[in-house]
Design an enzyme around this catalytic site. Structure first.
Site, PDB file in Angstrom:
ATOM      1  N   THR A 169       8.629  -1.021  -5.083  1.00  0.00           N
ATOM      2  CA  THR A 169       8.788   0.315  -4.516  1.00  0.00           C
ATOM      3  C   THR A 169       9.313   1.426  -5.380  1.00  0.00           C
ATOM      4  OG1 THR A 169       9.283  -0.730  -2.408  1.00  0.00           O
ATOM      5  CG2 THR A 169       9.723   1.588  -2.544  1.00  0.00           C
ATOM      6  N   ASP A 225       5.594   5.098  -2.324  1.00  0.00           N
ATOM      7  CA  ASP A 225       4.322   4.473  -2.713  1.00  0.00           C
ATOM      8  C   ASP A 225       3.926   3.547  -1.575  1.00  0.00           C
ATOM      9  OD1 ASP A 225       4.716   1.358  -4.192  1.00  0.00           O
ATOM     10  OD2 ASP A 225       6.395   2.493  -3.362  1.00  0.00           O
ATOM     11  N   ARG A 268       2.767  -0.040  -2.055  1.00  0.00           N
ATOM     12  CA  ARG A 268       2.510  -1.424  -2.459  1.00  0.00           C
ATOM     13  C   ARG A 268       3.642  -2.342  -1.996  1.00  0.00           C
ATOM     14  NH1 ARG A 268       1.382  -3.040  -8.676  1.00  0.00           N
ATOM     15  NH2 ARG A 268      -0.628  -2.130  -8.174  1.00  0.00           N
ATOM     16  N   LYS A 294       5.994   2.810   4.128  1.00  0.00           N
ATOM     17  CA  LYS A 294       7.400   2.673   3.795  1.00  0.00           C
ATOM     18  C   LYS A 294       8.242   3.810   4.342  1.00  0.00           C
ATOM     19  CE  LYS A 294       6.127   0.207  -0.314  1.00  0.00           C
ATOM     20  NZ  LYS A 294       6.293  -0.009  -1.740  1.00  0.00           N
ATOM     21  N   GLY A 343      13.317  -2.551  -0.925  1.00  0.00           N
ATOM     22  CA  GLY A 343      14.011  -3.825  -0.860  1.00  0.00           C
ATOM     23  C   GLY A 343      13.146  -4.826  -0.119  1.00  0.00           C
ATOM     24  N   SER A 346      12.559  -0.102  -7.367  1.00  0.00           N
ATOM     25  CA  SER A 346      12.394  -0.513  -8.763  1.00  0.00           C
ATOM     26  C   SER A 346      11.819   0.613  -9.616  1.00  0.00           C
ATOM     27  CB  SER A 346      11.493  -1.742  -8.832  1.00  0.00           C
ATOM     28  OG  SER A 346      10.264  -1.457  -8.212  1.00  0.00           O
ATOM     29  N   ASP A 371       5.790   1.422 -13.117  1.00  0.00           N
ATOM     30  CA  ASP A 371       6.538   0.297 -12.568  1.00  0.00           C
ATOM     31  C   ASP A 371       5.559  -0.702 -11.966  1.00  0.00           C
ATOM     32  OD1 ASP A 371       8.318  -0.288  -9.561  1.00  0.00           O
ATOM     33  OD2 ASP A 371       8.662  -1.267 -11.493  1.00  0.00           O
ATOM     34  N   SER A 382       5.383  -0.990  -7.975  1.00  0.00           N
ATOM     35  CA  SER A 382       4.897   0.118  -7.147  1.00  0.00           C
ATOM     36  C   SER A 382       3.448   0.383  -7.473  1.00  0.00           C
ATOM     37  CB  SER A 382       5.693   1.396  -7.424  1.00  0.00           C
ATOM     38  OG  SER A 382       7.055   1.136  -7.474  1.00  0.00           O
TER      39      SER A 382
END
Lengths: 225, 299
Positions: free
Chosen positions: B62, B78, B80, B94, B108, B190, B227, B230
């Site tokens: 995330t 995002d 994913r 999300k 998380g 992240s 990242d 994500s």
């Protein structure tokens, strides 16, 4: 009989960085000093999660009552929760008593909780304020739940770098402005040396007339030559 | 944290019936408790010893973020969801609903963020009905922070709470251990470092709506492209005093390539060897239901 198949899935993802799971920690520098007429308290503004700075402008000086404030160091979650509870209990206390809470009462409430849950909490608190009976007072509550009244107190990881400065430069007859300068220089010196402290220097002056809050941004910090 | 956390704090006020609980039970360090008599743990242990590992909780990896702009707040995320190094969901949501004027992004463990926001959303609705007014953001914030602190970080939910109430627009970040920060712009997850880099270089107070949306989109895109946790799309949620607008997806950052031709086989590629026709006698049946309950008809 079924044969157990061991599945080996190679993990291509890099191991998650430690700051994702680390607890929110306030490295911190806290300083407080008494002067005739009140107290001045100061703190830095860095909150780190592992090596990542999660909040570079955090407010570590928290209001408990209108005339008692506390500086928080240690685990952000623990100290925020503690300050919430003590603030709630003191609000009730003030309604029941019909007058502002004494600084010693607030400090004792902190101490009760910090000592009783000393195995579960990581909190270092400086509780300071003004009341009509005893004037300006500062109570230091380091990790473990001890409570002691001091004229000059410091806390957090950055305080270790300024013991000498605080001991040699403090005078009991400072004016409010001189005291603010003393605190600002102390926090600046600690920020200069401690990696876990940084950001701006927040200061609060607590007197009989109330609370005055100031913020010293990077350009206003004291830089040694 | 110590191995056995017995942090039970109950405050009972003489004049009110509010009970303030903080952390209320003994928590163990490892997920398998000492009590082995529980049937599900015996079963799990047996499964593990026979080679079948417990499924890992789906984490969202995330990038989530939020900013305060001139007329309100903008939240971004995002889409994913990852399960280890596999993408479990390409287009998960999300940005969770809390109240008509509040939304909450969650990073998380996906289950934790989903259930936590659902619980607090439901409690907020009850609170609003009880008090007869729209709850301010600080109410939702306290509920979230106190719940997460109660579970001492074992609920892995890092949240970005944003909304507009009678006191103005606010953005808060809530960390899994229960600490709270109030800031004009926050990022979590992240991909938060990548997104924060964008914010730190381009954020200004009192931005216009389009500029704000672009900034949030760019911050999430930085997370998506830099990242591993994500990816896919950018979702936005714009909240002003007139209400909230979910833009899902706001930007499809990764467009799937278009097929160049039709890749079907032509009729006649497979030769027909034999044809056989079978006749079926289909009988239509109509079923009329009769009311055979005691309440109907005469005794």
């Amino acid at each position: 009989m079924m044969e157990t198949v061991q599945q080996v899935t190679p993990s291509y993802a890099a191991p998650l960085p430690e700051w994702l799971s680390a607890e929110h920690d306030m490295g911190t520098t806290l300083v407080a000093a008494e002067f005739p007429g009140g107290v001045v308290i100061g703190a830095d503004s860095r909150t780190s999660t592992g090596t990542y700075v999660a909040n570079r402008v955090s407010n570590k000086i928290t209001r408990i009552t209108d005339s008692v404030y506390c500086c928080r160091s240690g685990s952000a979650a623990d100290t925020q929760a503690l300050a919430d509870i003590v603030s709630y209990r003191m609000a009730m206390h003030e309604i029941e008593m019909g007058r502002p809470a004494a600084v010693r009462t607030v400090a004792n409430t902190f101490r009760e909780m910090c000592y009783q849950y000393r195995d579960d909490l990581m909190a270092g608190i400086l509780c300071a304020g003004y009341d009509r009976t005893h004037g300006g007072q500062i109570y230091s509550l380091p990790i473990g739940g001890m409570m002691v009244r001091q004229k000059v107190a410091s806390g957090g990881s950055g305080s270790t770098y300024i013991y000498g400065y605080l001991d040699s430069n403090y005078k009991p007859d400072f004016t409010a402005e001189q005291c603010v300068d003393f605190i600002r220089k102390g926090v600046s010196l600690a920020i200069h040396r401690d990696g876990s402290s940084g950001g701006v220097c927040r200061v609060a002056i607590i007197t009989a007339n109330g609370v005055e809050r100031r913020t010293f941004t990077g350009d206003q910090l004291f830089v040694p030559q | 944290m110590a191995k056995n956390c017995n942090f039970l704090v109950i405050f009972q006020c003489k004049h009110q019936s509010i009970v303030l609980q903080l952390a209320q039970y003994t928590l163990r360090k490892s997920p398998v408790p000492d009590c082995n008599r529980c049937s599900c743990f015996v079963r799990n242990a047996a499964l593990e010893s026979s080679g079948m590992a417990l499924p890992k909780a789906v984490k969202t990896g995330t990038t989530i973020c939020g900013i305060v702009f001139k007329d309100g707040v903008i939240l971004g995320a995002d889409t994913r969801a990852t399960d280890g190094s596999t993408v479990a969901s390409l287009n998960c949501q999300k940005i969770h609903y809390l109240a008509p004027n509040m939304y909450c992004c969650g990073a998380g463990t996906a289950a934790d963020t989903e259930q936590t926001t659902k619980l607090i959303s439901s409690n907020l609705e009850l609170h609003s009905l009880n008090t007869g007014r729209q709850a301010p953001l600080s109410t939702a914030l306290k509920m979230l922070a106190q719940m997460l602190f109660k579970y001492q970080g074992h609920i892995s939910a890092a949240l970005v709470l944003g909304g507009v109430d009678r006191l103005g627009p606010h953005i808060y970040s809530v960390h899994p251990h229960g600490s709270v920060d109030r800031l004009p712009y926050v990022t979590m997850g992240s991909g938060s470092l990548a997104a924060m880099a964008v914010f730190e270089s381009r954020y200004r107070p009192n931005m216009e709506l389009e500029e704000g949306k672009k900034l949030v989109r760019d911050a999430i895109a930085a997370g998506i492209f830099n990242d591993l946790g994500s990816g896919t799309n950018v979702d936005l949620c714009v909240i002003t005093k007139d209400g909230a607008q979910m833009l899902r997806p706001y930007d499809v950052a990764n467009v799937k390539g278009a097929r160049q031709e039709r890749y079907r086989f032509k009729r006649g590629t497979t030769a027909v060897l034999k044809t056989r026709l079978r006749k079926f006698d289909v009988q239509e049946e109509e079923v009329v239901s009769m009311d055979t309950s005691e309440a109907s008809g005469s005794a």
